[in-house]
Design an enzyme around this catalytic site. Structure first.
Site, PDB file in Angstrom:
ATOM      1  CE  LYS A 143      36.206  69.487  35.016  1.00  0.00           C
ATOM      2  NZ  LYS A 143      36.992  70.619  35.381  1.00  0.00           N
ATOM      3  CB  SER A 201      42.813  73.987  46.284  1.00  0.00           C
ATOM      4  OG  SER A 201      41.563  73.530  45.804  1.00  0.00           O
ATOM      5  CD  GLU A 224      49.867  63.653  46.729  1.00  0.00           C
ATOM      6  OE1 GLU A 224      50.510  64.443  47.447  1.00  0.00           O
ATOM      7  OE2 GLU A 224      49.627  62.482  47.055  1.00  0.00           O
ATOM      8  CB  CYS A 261      52.351  71.406  46.439  1.00  0.00           C
ATOM      9  SG  CYS A 261      53.455  70.329  45.543  1.00  0.00           S
TER      10      CYS A 261
HETATM   11  P1  NAP Z   1      42.166  73.747  42.294  1.00  0.00           P
HETATM   12  O1  NAP Z   1      41.545  75.077  42.304  1.00  0.00           O
HETATM   13  O2  NAP Z   1      41.801  72.815  43.382  1.00  0.00           O
HETATM   14  O3  NAP Z   1      41.757  73.104  40.881  1.00  0.00           O
HETATM   15  C1  NAP Z   1      42.190  71.816  40.418  1.00  0.00           C
HETATM   16  C2  NAP Z   1      41.104  71.124  39.590  1.00  0.00           C
HETATM   17  O4  NAP Z   1      40.096  70.635  40.473  1.00  0.00           O
HETATM   18  C3  NAP Z   1      40.381  72.002  38.574  1.00  0.00           C
HETATM   19  O5  NAP Z   1      40.221  71.253  37.381  1.00  0.00           O
HETATM   20  C4  NAP Z   1      39.037  72.269  39.215  1.00  0.00           C
HETATM   21  O6  NAP Z   1      37.913  72.284  38.339  1.00  0.00           O
HETATM   22  C5  NAP Z   1      38.826  71.023  40.046  1.00  0.00           C
HETATM   23  N1  NAP Z   1      37.981  71.313  41.204  1.00  0.00           N
HETATM   24  C6  NAP Z   1      38.302  72.135  42.252  1.00  0.00           C
HETATM   25  N2  NAP Z   1      37.287  72.153  43.138  1.00  0.00           N
HETATM   26  C7  NAP Z   1      36.322  71.338  42.649  1.00  0.00           C
HETATM   27  C8  NAP Z   1      35.016  70.945  43.102  1.00  0.00           C
HETATM   28  N3  NAP Z   1      34.514  71.411  44.248  1.00  0.00           N
HETATM   29  N4  NAP Z   1      34.300  70.100  42.341  1.00  0.00           N
HETATM   30  C9  NAP Z   1      34.798  69.635  41.182  1.00  0.00           C
HETATM   31  N5  NAP Z   1      36.010  69.965  40.685  1.00  0.00           N
HETATM   32  C10 NAP Z   1      36.756  70.804  41.406  1.00  0.00           C
HETATM   33  O7  NAP Z   1      43.745  73.817  42.337  1.00  0.00           O
HETATM   34  P2  NAP Z   1      44.799  74.704  41.498  1.00  0.00           P
HETATM   35  O8  NAP Z   1      44.452  76.133  41.547  1.00  0.00           O
HETATM   36  O9  NAP Z   1      44.951  74.081  40.171  1.00  0.00           O
HETATM   37  O10 NAP Z   1      46.195  74.462  42.276  1.00  0.00           O
HETATM   38  C11 NAP Z   1      46.665  75.192  43.403  1.00  0.00           C
HETATM   39  C12 NAP Z   1      46.703  74.316  44.664  1.00  0.00           C
HETATM   40  O11 NAP Z   1      47.229  73.027  44.372  1.00  0.00           O
HETATM   41  C13 NAP Z   1      47.562  74.840  45.804  1.00  0.00           C
HETATM   42  O12 NAP Z   1      46.863  74.722  47.014  1.00  0.00           O
HETATM   43  C14 NAP Z   1      48.769  73.906  45.827  1.00  0.00           C
HETATM   44  O13 NAP Z   1      49.418  73.793  47.056  1.00  0.00           O
HETATM   45  C15 NAP Z   1      48.151  72.630  45.371  1.00  0.00           C
HETATM   46  N6  NAP Z   1      49.130  71.723  44.751  1.00  0.00           N
HETATM   47  C16 NAP Z   1      49.434  70.537  45.351  1.00  0.00           C
HETATM   48  C17 NAP Z   1      50.387  69.701  44.796  1.00  0.00           C
HETATM   49  C18 NAP Z   1      50.745  68.389  45.446  1.00  0.00           C
HETATM   50  O14 NAP Z   1      51.452  67.624  44.842  1.00  0.00           O
HETATM   51  N7  NAP Z   1      50.291  68.104  46.622  1.00  0.00           N
HETATM   52  C19 NAP Z   1      51.013  70.069  43.601  1.00  0.00           C
HETATM   53  C20 NAP Z   1      50.671  71.256  42.998  1.00  0.00           C
HETATM   54  C21 NAP Z   1      49.719  72.082  43.591  1.00  0.00           C
HETATM   55  P3  NAP Z   1      37.532  73.415  37.271  1.00  0.00           P
HETATM   56  O15 NAP Z   1      38.387  73.070  36.129  1.00  0.00           O
HETATM   57  O16 NAP Z   1      36.114  73.199  36.944  1.00  0.00           O
HETATM   58  O17 NAP Z   1      37.860  74.730  37.896  1.00  0.00           O
END
Ligand code: NAP
Length: 487
Positions: A143, A201, A224, A261
């Site tokens: 996705k 997130s 993650e 992250c």
């Molecule tokens: P995000 O807002 O969670 O989005 C990631 C993906 O998940 C998007 O494709 C989004 O869909 C989908 N998504 C989010 N909420 C959803 C829901 N309720 N239902 C269905 N799909 C959902 O994250 P981001 O803005 O890309 O990244 C920032 C965050 O990632 C930060 O908090 C950072 O710390 C964390 N991060 C963690 C790591 C790790 O390795 N642990 C690495 C990098 C980043 P849509 O496409 O439809 O919007």
């Protein structure tokens, strides 16, 4: 049938063949993906730069890491040991007789991967989740992240062309560009899907976990999520090196405008002159870093909202001069005392961006209380000397309980891709602390063990046949060997 249902059905059909391709065929596929991505040249980097605001040198490095990961999994396949073959030969004379039982890992099924906005290559379309799942024989549906759709399309095409060139089954990789939570939910809840990989997130990861758990047949979600990567600043280390440590941390907190992250979001120390020197130097260094554009408008507004919320909390003081009114990622360092921190859970939450909070404790006892209150993390770091560690050795063991990676005297940003790396940790850092998302062991997430009991030798998978034609390491009757089974 919905569009998503058609896609997952195709992934299931592809899996039926792909799961039984040989490791060498899949290695060739992964290497061809890497070659195709490199062949996209500067146009790929320029597209990613346009969509993410990440600078070209950073993107060049990330593309290198992505191709390295693909080739690392190809090497894993050529070595072949990842199947963890185990053979217990029959003992007919035992009472009751012991049957011949052999075990190996098998791909779990079609997998859905959600990429992150802050790693357009290494944690996205052909990133670690996709590479590791394709490596072990799972068909993959990605996705695409809406923040870099065009970049994702270019990489997806590189994968599709590699699949064609290496005669992989049709639809072994598919790319979904519908940007809605509904399509994500439908993918996770579709019966043809057997596991989910996610980087993003906490809200997003948690939502996917809940969708997966509420299915009739729940499936694993390897998410993650965000982390604050807390850092302990111990006394002797600060007395010897407060300024140098502060300069290194200014670099780490603001690296990539804090959009990692592994960004150190909480710093904890005991009140002293050395801690004041550290705080003042860190604030001065962070003030000197010019705000710059963040990944996309959504991340920028979330940073403004979350840092404003943090600064509005009772008992918090800003040590940097930036106020949350700028349009860009403005570095912010705040401070609170331990009591305030312990009584307000909001202060321990991730503020994704160049933000960190310094928690000042009155005593070692208070510092340990703060350390105990910290929830699951990707990493923890302790800045200390041997004297510090001999004064409070329990801090080391306490740290093991918190995170998947525990660093001494370093900065948590910068994740080496190697066999010993653990990128994950107890919830809420990830949804399954037993696995890593980085390094060759990331492949274990997409495998499940199967026992083959009483199978004729010629019907067994090659990895379990007597003659060990693959030349892999196998556990035979309790001993690791490359020998044949003598029947
Ligand atoms: P995000 O807002 O969670 O989005 C990631 C993906 O998940 C998007 O494709 C989004 O869909 C989908 N998504 C989010 N909420 C959803 C829901 N309720 N239902 C269905 N799909 C959902 O994250 P981001 O803005 O890309 O990244 C920032 C965050 O990632 C930060 O908090 C950072 O710390 C964390 N991060 C963690 C790591 C790790 O390795 N642990 C690495 C990098 C980043 P849509 O496409 O439809 O919007």
């Amino acid at each position: 049938m919905s569009n998503i249902a058609e896609i997952t059905k195709k992934a299931a059909l592809a899996f039926e063949q792909y799961a039984f391709t040989t490791p060498l065929q899949r290695a060739h596929f992964l290497e061809t993906i890497a070659t195709n991505i490199e062949a996209l040249g500067d146009s790929l980097l320029e597209q990613a730069n346009k969509e993410t605001n990440l600078p070209l040198p950073r993107l060049t490095g990330e593309r290198g890491r992505t191709c390295f990961q693909l080739r690392m999994f190809a090497t894993m396949l050529k070595e072949g040991n990842y199947v963890e073959a185990s053979i217990d030969t029959a003992i007919p004379t035992k009472t009751p007789p012991k049957p011949d039982i052999r075990k190996m890992m098998h791909p779990i099924g079609p997998v859905v991967v959600f990429g992150a906005s802050n790693f357009p290559f290494a944690y996205s379309t052909a990133g670690g989740d996709t590479a590791s799942a394709l490596a072990v024989g799972c068909s993959v549906i990605v996705k695409a992240h809406p923040a870099h759709l065009a970049t994702s399309n270019m990489v997806a095409e590189a994968i599709v062309q590699a699949a064609k060139a290496t005669q992989m089954p049709e639809n072994v990789f598919q790319h979904v560009t519908e940007t809605s939570f509904e399509s994500g939910k439908e993918l996770v809840q579709d019966d043809n899907i057997y596991a989910v990989g996610f980087t993003g997130s906490r809200t997003g990861g948690r939502a996917l976990l809940d969708y997966a758990s509420s299915r009739k047949n729940p499936i694993p979600v390897f998410a993650e999520m965000g982390s604050v990567n807390p850092v302990l600043l111990l006394q002797d280390a600060l007395e010897k090196n407060a300024e140098t440590i502060a300069k290194n941390y200014a670099g780490s907190i603001t690296l990539g405008m804090g959009q990692f992250c592994t960004n150190p979001g909480i710093l904890v120390g005991i009140k002293s002159d050395a801690l004041n020197t550290f705080a003042n130097t860190l604030a001065t260094e962070m003030n000197a870093i010019a705000p710059s554009a963040m990944l996309h408008a959504g991340i920028e507004s979330a940073y403004l909202k979350n840092s404003t919320h943090a600064l509005a909390q009772k008992g918090i003081t800003s040590l940097t001069k930036n106020t949350p009114s700028s349009n860009n990622g403005f570095p912010v360092l705040t401070t609170v005392d331990a009591d305030t921190f312990l009584s307000n859970p909001d202060l321990a939450e991730e503020v994704f961006g160049p933000y960190s909070i310094l928690v000042q404790c009155n005593s070692m006892e208070e510092l340990k209380e703060v350390w105990k209150s910290i929830k699951g993390q990707i990493s923890t770091t302790i800045m200390g000397t041997d004297l510090d560690f001999s004064n409070a050795p329990e801090l080391l063991n306490m740290s093991l309980q918190i995170a998947g990676r525990v660093l001494l005297n370093g900065v948590p940003t910068g994740v080496e891709v190697c066999d010993s790396m653990v990128h994950g940790g107890p919830y809420p850092a990830s949804t399954d602390s037993r696995f890593t998302a980085v390094g060759v062991n990331a492949a274990k997430r997409w495998l499940r063990p199967i026992s083959f009991q009483n199978w004729s030798n010629h019907l067994l998978p090659l990895a379990l046949q007597n003659n060990n034609s693959l030349g892999i390491w196998r556990n035979i009757n309790g001993g690791l060997t490359k020998d044949e089974v003598v029947s």
